[in-house]
Scaffold this motif. Structure first.
Motif, PDB file in Angstrom:
ATOM      1  N   SER A   1      -4.706  -1.125  -8.805  1.00  0.00           N
ATOM      2  CA  SER A   1      -4.942   0.277  -8.470  1.00  0.00           C
ATOM      3  C   SER A   1      -3.809   1.149  -8.980  1.00  0.00           C
ATOM      4  CB  SER A   1      -5.086   0.453  -6.954  1.00  0.00           C
ATOM      5  OG  SER A   1      -6.261  -0.160  -6.489  1.00  0.00           O
ATOM      6  N   PRO A   2      -4.125   2.374  -9.449  1.00  0.00           N
ATOM      7  CA  PRO A   2      -3.064   3.309  -9.838  1.00  0.00           C
ATOM      8  C   PRO A   2      -2.449   3.950  -8.587  1.00  0.00           C
ATOM      9  CG  PRO A   2      -5.203   4.338 -10.115  1.00  0.00           C
ATOM     10  CD  PRO A   2      -5.469   2.915  -9.695  1.00  0.00           C
ATOM     11  N   GLU A   3      -1.318   4.610  -8.738  1.00  0.00           N
ATOM     12  CA  GLU A   3      -0.697   5.290  -7.601  1.00  0.00           C
ATOM     13  C   GLU A   3      -1.616   6.391  -7.101  1.00  0.00           C
ATOM     14  OE1 GLU A   3       3.192   6.684  -8.379  1.00  0.00           O
ATOM     15  OE2 GLU A   3       4.056   4.687  -8.706  1.00  0.00           O
ATOM     16  N   ASN A   4      -1.579   6.592  -5.747  1.00  0.00           N
ATOM     17  CA  ASN A   4      -2.422   7.583  -5.067  1.00  0.00           C
ATOM     18  C   ASN A   4      -3.915   7.276  -5.204  1.00  0.00           C
ATOM     19  OD1 ASN A   4      -0.153   9.266  -4.305  1.00  0.00           O
ATOM     20  ND2 ASN A   4      -0.079   9.923  -6.467  1.00  0.00           N
ATOM     21  N   GLY A   5      -4.223   6.022  -5.475  1.00  0.00           N
ATOM     22  CA  GLY A   5      -5.627   5.626  -5.596  1.00  0.00           C
ATOM     23  C   GLY A   5      -6.257   5.307  -4.241  1.00  0.00           C
ATOM     24  N   VAL A   6      -7.529   4.995  -4.286  1.00  0.00           N
ATOM     25  CA  VAL A   6      -8.296   4.688  -3.072  1.00  0.00           C
ATOM     26  C   VAL A   6      -8.936   3.308  -3.238  1.00  0.00           C
ATOM     27  CG1 VAL A   6     -10.230   5.349  -1.580  1.00  0.00           C
ATOM     28  CG2 VAL A   6      -8.772   7.121  -2.622  1.00  0.00           C
ATOM     29  N   ILE A   7      -8.749   2.482  -2.222  1.00  0.00           N
ATOM     30  CA  ILE A   7      -9.419   1.186  -2.170  1.00  0.00           C
ATOM     31  C   ILE A   7     -10.470   1.250  -1.050  1.00  0.00           C
ATOM     32  CG2 ILE A   7      -9.165  -1.295  -1.749  1.00  0.00           C
ATOM     33  CD1 ILE A   7      -6.305  -1.068  -2.794  1.00  0.00           C
TER      34      ILE A   7
ATOM     35  N   LEU B   1       0.829  -1.206   0.000  1.00  0.00           N
ATOM     36  CA  LEU B   1       0.000   0.000   0.000  1.00  0.00           C
ATOM     37  C   LEU B   1       0.867   1.260   0.000  1.00  0.00           C
ATOM     38  CD1 LEU B   1      -2.708  -1.108   2.616  1.00  0.00           C
ATOM     39  CD2 LEU B   1      -3.051  -0.800   0.166  1.00  0.00           C
ATOM     40  N   GLN B   2       1.947   1.252   0.798  1.00  0.00           N
ATOM     41  CA  GLN B   2       2.831   2.421   0.851  1.00  0.00           C
ATOM     42  C   GLN B   2       3.603   2.604  -0.444  1.00  0.00           C
ATOM     43  OE1 GLN B   2       5.240   1.785   4.314  1.00  0.00           O
ATOM     44  NE2 GLN B   2       3.563   2.308   5.766  1.00  0.00           N
ATOM     45  N   GLN B   3       3.955   1.493  -1.074  1.00  0.00           N
ATOM     46  CA  GLN B   3       4.716   1.594  -2.323  1.00  0.00           C
ATOM     47  C   GLN B   3       3.920   2.338  -3.388  1.00  0.00           C
ATOM     48  OE1 GLN B   3       5.898  -2.191  -3.904  1.00  0.00           O
ATOM     49  NE2 GLN B   3       6.981  -1.328  -5.650  1.00  0.00           N
ATOM     50  N   LYS B   4       2.621   2.100  -3.450  1.00  0.00           N
ATOM     51  CA  LYS B   4       1.763   2.764  -4.433  1.00  0.00           C
ATOM     52  C   LYS B   4       1.034   3.976  -3.862  1.00  0.00           C
ATOM     53  CE  LYS B   4       0.601  -0.650  -7.926  1.00  0.00           C
ATOM     54  NZ  LYS B   4      -0.527  -1.256  -8.683  1.00  0.00           N
ATOM     55  N   LYS B   5       1.326   4.293  -2.573  1.00  0.00           N
ATOM     56  CA  LYS B   5       0.691   5.428  -1.913  1.00  0.00           C
ATOM     57  C   LYS B   5      -0.837   5.319  -2.000  1.00  0.00           C
ATOM     58  CE  LYS B   5       4.594   8.400  -3.148  1.00  0.00           C
ATOM     59  NZ  LYS B   5       5.023   9.650  -3.846  1.00  0.00           N
ATOM     60  N   LEU B   6      -1.325   4.118  -1.668  1.00  0.00           N
ATOM     61  CA  LEU B   6      -2.760   3.858  -1.752  1.00  0.00           C
ATOM     62  C   LEU B   6      -3.433   4.140  -0.414  1.00  0.00           C
ATOM     63  CD1 LEU B   6      -2.732   0.476  -3.725  1.00  0.00           C
ATOM     64  CD2 LEU B   6      -3.144   2.771  -4.624  1.00  0.00           C
ATOM     65  N   GLN B   7      -4.658   4.607  -0.483  1.00  0.00           N
ATOM     66  CA  GLN B   7      -5.449   4.870   0.714  1.00  0.00           C
ATOM     67  C   GLN B   7      -6.528   3.794   0.845  1.00  0.00           C
ATOM     68  OE1 GLN B   7      -7.494   8.631   0.658  1.00  0.00           O
ATOM     69  NE2 GLN B   7      -8.584   8.230   2.594  1.00  0.00           N
TER      70      GLN B   7
ATOM     71  N   ARG C   1      -8.413  -0.039 -13.913  1.00  0.00           N
ATOM     72  CA  ARG C   1      -8.988   0.012 -15.253  1.00  0.00           C
ATOM     73  C   ARG C   1     -10.379  -0.608 -15.305  1.00  0.00           C
ATOM     74  NH1 ARG C   1      -8.850  -4.747 -17.990  1.00  0.00           N
ATOM     75  NH2 ARG C   1      -7.593  -6.445 -17.120  1.00  0.00           N
ATOM     76  N   GLY C   2     -10.782  -1.298 -14.267  1.00  0.00           N
ATOM     77  CA  GLY C   2     -12.120  -1.869 -14.227  1.00  0.00           C
ATOM     78  C   GLY C   2     -12.203  -3.214 -14.924  1.00  0.00           C
ATOM     79  N   ILE C   3     -13.392  -3.751 -14.937  1.00  0.00           N
ATOM     80  CA  ILE C   3     -13.652  -5.075 -15.523  1.00  0.00           C
ATOM     81  C   ILE C   3     -14.692  -4.914 -16.622  1.00  0.00           C
ATOM     82  CG2 ILE C   3     -14.492  -7.409 -15.074  1.00  0.00           C
ATOM     83  CD1 ILE C   3     -13.628  -7.033 -12.176  1.00  0.00           C
ATOM     84  N   SER C   4     -14.315  -5.303 -17.826  1.00  0.00           N
ATOM     85  CA  SER C   4     -15.245  -5.183 -18.945  1.00  0.00           C
ATOM     86  C   SER C   4     -16.348  -6.242 -18.836  1.00  0.00           C
ATOM     87  CB  SER C   4     -14.503  -5.343 -20.273  1.00  0.00           C
ATOM     88  OG  SER C   4     -13.942  -6.652 -20.374  1.00  0.00           O
TER      89      SER C   4
END
Length: 467
Positions: A380-386, A342-348, A406-409
């Motif tokens: 998740s992209p960097e600085n994204g939210v889960i 989570l820290q590597q990608k700066k995810l919240q 990117r979501g699921i088609s």
């Protein structure tokens, strides 16, 4: 109950239908018999009424003929009128005899008086007897007897009508009692027979349900029809075969786990030693080859571990141990182990604000959370939210994990839960094992639920539910 073992389900069903329909049929037969008795009573009463009415008419005719002929005989003294009066007396004598043969005491007494009157009238016509009664006294007596006959006929008719009304009321009450009793008896017998038929099927269905949930070695003996017992015997054999198969599977996975993971660990360790140039320096081309070998060895070991874990969940899974747990705490514990990622990608990570207590199997639910969070972090992209949500509806509990990737088609919606499907690899990420979401689906189904992909404006939104 032992009799059921010698009857087939079809025979018992036909017998039940026959017994249930026999009771109303017997009630209908009894009602028909009562109606026949009423009809005979009506016919008998009608004949008696017609007979009494005929007696009344004959009495009136003969009494009128007697009085008219005797009055003419007293005036004209012709033998023709005397013979006519004698014929009227004889007819009245016959009427007296018929009255005396009836069942009514009053009519019998009236017949006796009429017979005595006829004797006196005959003596008067024949001119016999020393002290003749005056003709006026005979006419008055005849009129009095006629009035008495009218009164008695009306009384008998009224009594017959009351008897008919009483019989009709009694028969109606009997018919009502028989109808209610037959209906209640048919319902009770129907419920009893339905219980005898449905109970073995319900027991068999419950046993099959427990067999589907993985419970082995059940007691298959029951009191049931012969064909259901044959089916239970076949299921007992199937139960034994499944138990032996699971034992073989357990033994197989224990051996495979050792036979595959041990050589892979040795290969990975040797490749790591070569990659770190412990035996000696390597050429750049050799280092590149060793790097490829080490990367693929790690990927192969990762996939073997995931596959063994997934299959072990199917074949070695323990029974459900559902208990109340705070889902928010379980997610926090799982996220703590993934904090470096989570820290590597700066995810919240966004969790429910309050505790959410749900009934879950902690071991299986932890595997679901681990794989859902790993999948969300990976895409998740960097600085994204889960975001993680949980709750409970009328008949099931649920957990939703959403990311901003990117979501699921729509085409991928049915593919992402299949084994080894990885889809498009996110930028900067290594190919995954393709087994994570498959394990989520497997463990959700082991808990009696499932997983699905929900529509989302951005990213993926996966929902797991269970009873």
């Amino acid at each position: 109950m032992m009799l059921l073992r010698h009857l087939s389900f079809k025979t018992l069903l036909v017998a039940s239908l026959f017994v249930v329909t026999l009771i109303p049929s017997l009630a209908l037969v009894q009602t028909w018999w009562h109606l026949q008795q009423l009809a005979e009573l009506v016919e008998q009463s009608q004949k008696q009424a017609e007979g009494l009415a005929a007696l009344q008419r004959s009495y009136a005719e003969q009494s009128d003929l007697f009085e008219r002929s005797t009055r003419q005989w007293n005036v004209l003294h012709e033998e023709t009128f005397s013979r006519t009066g004698m014929q009227a007396v004889l007819s009245l004598q016959q009427l007296a005899g018929r009255l005396q043969q009836l069942d009514e005491a009053h009519l019998q007494q009236l017949g006796s008086h009429l017979a005595a009157w006829c004797g006196k009238s005959r003596d008067l016509l024949l001119g016999a007897g020393g002290q003749e009664e005056p003709w006026s006294r005979q006419y008055e007596e005849l009129s009095r007897l006629g009035n008495a006959l009218d009164v008695q006929v009306k009384r008998v008719s009224a009594e017959r009508r009351l008897q008919w009304d009483s019989s009709l009321r009694e028969k109606r009450q009997q018919a009502d009692r028989v109808a209610i009793l037959s209906l209640c008896l048919a319902v009770v017998l129907g419920l009893l027979l339905a219980w005898l038929l449905v109970r073995p099927l319900q027991q068999l269905r419950d046993k099959i349900g427990r067999l589907a949930l993985g419970q082995r070695g059940q007691h298959w003996d029951m009191s049931a029809p012969a064909d259901i017992l044959q089916l239970a015997a076949a299921l007992r054999e199937l139960d034994g075969r499944l138990a032996r198969l699971e034992q073989d599977k357990a033994s197989f996975f224990r051996h495979v786990s050792h036979e595959l993971k041990t050589p892979l660990a040795a290969i990975q360790e040797a490749s790591s030693l070569l990659h770190d140039q412990i035996p000696g320096p390597l050429l750049p081309s050799q280092q590149e080859i060793i790097g490829i070998t080490l990367s693929n060895t790690r990927l192969l070991r990762q996939r073997v571990d995931a596959l063994l874990q997934h299959d072990a969940a199917n074949w070695l899974g323990r029974p459900l141990t559902m208990a109340a747990h705070d889902v928010r705490d379980l997610v926090q514990h799982a996220a703590a182990a993934m904090q470096p990622l989570l820290q590597q990608k700066k995810l919240q990570l966004k969790l429910p604000e309050q505790a959410v207590v749900l009934m879950v199997d902690q071991e299986k639910f932890r595997t679901i959370i681990d794989n859902l969070l790993s999948n969300a972090i990976r895409f998740s992209p960097e600085n994204g939210v889960i975001s993680v949500e949980a709750g409970r509806s009328a008949d099931h509990s649920w957990l939703v994990v959403a990311d901003q990737g990117r979501g699921i088609s729509e085409q991928e919606g049915s593919l992402i839960f299949q084994p080894f499907y990885t889809g498009q690899v996110p930028a900067g990420e290594l190919p995954g094992s393709g087994i994570g979401l498959t394990m989520v689906k497997t463990f959700a189904q082991l808990m009696g639920g499932d997983v699905e992909s929900l529509p989302a404006a951005q990213g993926a939104r996966l929902r797991v539910w269970w009873p």
